[in-house]
Write a protein that holds these residues in place. Structure first.
Motif, PDB file in Angstrom:
ATOM      1  N   TYR A  40      -5.709  52.075  31.564  1.00 21.08           N
ATOM      2  CA  TYR A  40      -5.151  53.373  31.953  1.00 21.08           C
ATOM      3  C   TYR A  40      -6.163  54.495  31.757  1.00 21.08           C
ATOM      4  O   TYR A  40      -7.169  54.349  31.086  1.00 21.08           O
ATOM      5  N   ARG A  88      -2.328  57.615  33.989  1.00 21.60           N
ATOM      6  CA  ARG A  88      -2.453  56.914  35.260  1.00 21.60           C
ATOM      7  C   ARG A  88      -2.909  55.500  34.979  1.00 21.60           C
ATOM      8  O   ARG A  88      -3.907  55.297  34.290  1.00 21.60           O
ATOM      9  N   ARG A  90      -4.400  51.840  35.852  1.00 18.95           N
ATOM     10  CA  ARG A  90      -5.468  51.316  36.705  1.00 18.95           C
ATOM     11  C   ARG A  90      -5.034  49.982  37.294  1.00 18.95           C
ATOM     12  O   ARG A  90      -4.040  49.390  36.878  1.00 18.95           O
ATOM     13  N   PRO A  91      -5.782  49.447  38.262  1.00 18.57           N
ATOM     14  CA  PRO A  91      -5.390  48.189  38.919  1.00 18.57           C
ATOM     15  C   PRO A  91      -5.247  47.010  37.951  1.00 18.57           C
ATOM     16  O   PRO A  91      -4.390  46.140  38.170  1.00 18.57           O
ATOM     17  N   LEU A  92      -6.037  46.964  36.881  1.00 11.57           N
ATOM     18  CA  LEU A  92      -5.924  45.865  35.920  1.00 11.57           C
ATOM     19  C   LEU A  92      -4.531  45.811  35.301  1.00 11.57           C
ATOM     20  O   LEU A  92      -3.983  44.733  35.071  1.00 11.57           O
ATOM     21  N   PHE A  94      -1.681  46.660  36.709  1.00  9.96           N
ATOM     22  CA  PHE A  94      -0.736  46.091  37.687  1.00  9.96           C
ATOM     23  C   PHE A  94      -0.969  44.597  37.873  1.00  9.96           C
ATOM     24  O   PHE A  94      -0.007  43.839  38.064  1.00  9.96           O
ATOM     25  N   ILE A  95      -2.205  44.159  37.800  1.00 17.13           N
ATOM     26  CA  ILE A  95      -2.496  42.719  37.889  1.00 17.13           C
ATOM     27  C   ILE A  95      -1.888  41.986  36.697  1.00 17.13           C
ATOM     28  O   ILE A  95      -1.247  40.947  36.847  1.00 17.13           O
TER      29      ILE A  95
END
Length: 116
Positions: A40, A88, A90-92, A94-95
């Protein structure tokens, strides 16, 4: 592993006398703390301020402030508009969230079918 940084949000020139060299060339800088991790990015509500003399290049700490400097700093502190405190992902993130949900789904499927 978290990277912390202070981003400048306001720079204000002051015409007060420096307590060290008595010149009228001071700069007041307000900055806001940001934290970056692989998961994040967080904008905190923590504000910091620094008063520096541009002539003698010294940082003037609140202990040696005069009443005029304190009034100027309080005026600018009321006028500064910091960024909203937010987080916010980060993509990690959500993965990892998707993998966690997938693992729970697979384990539930295996338990319901009697394979575990």
């Amino acid at each position: 592993m978290a990277k912390k940084e202070h981003r400048t949000i306001k720079v204000a020139p002051l015409t007060n006398n420096c307590p060290e060299c008595f010149n009228q060339d001071l700069t007041l800088t307000f900055s806001q703390k940001h934290i970056h991790t692989p998961i994040y990015h967080k904008v905190t509500s923590e504000l910091s301020r620094e008063l520096k003399c541009n002539t003698c290049q010294t940082v003037i700490y609140p202990v040696s402030w005069t009443e005029d400097i304190e009034r100027s700093v309080s005026y600018y502190q009321k006028a500064v508009q910091p960024d909203r405190s937010t987080i916010r992902f980060r993509p990690l993130f959500f993965i990892l969230l998707l993998l966690g949900i997938l693992c729970v789904g697979v384990l539930t499927y295996l338990r319901l079918n009697g394979l575990i």
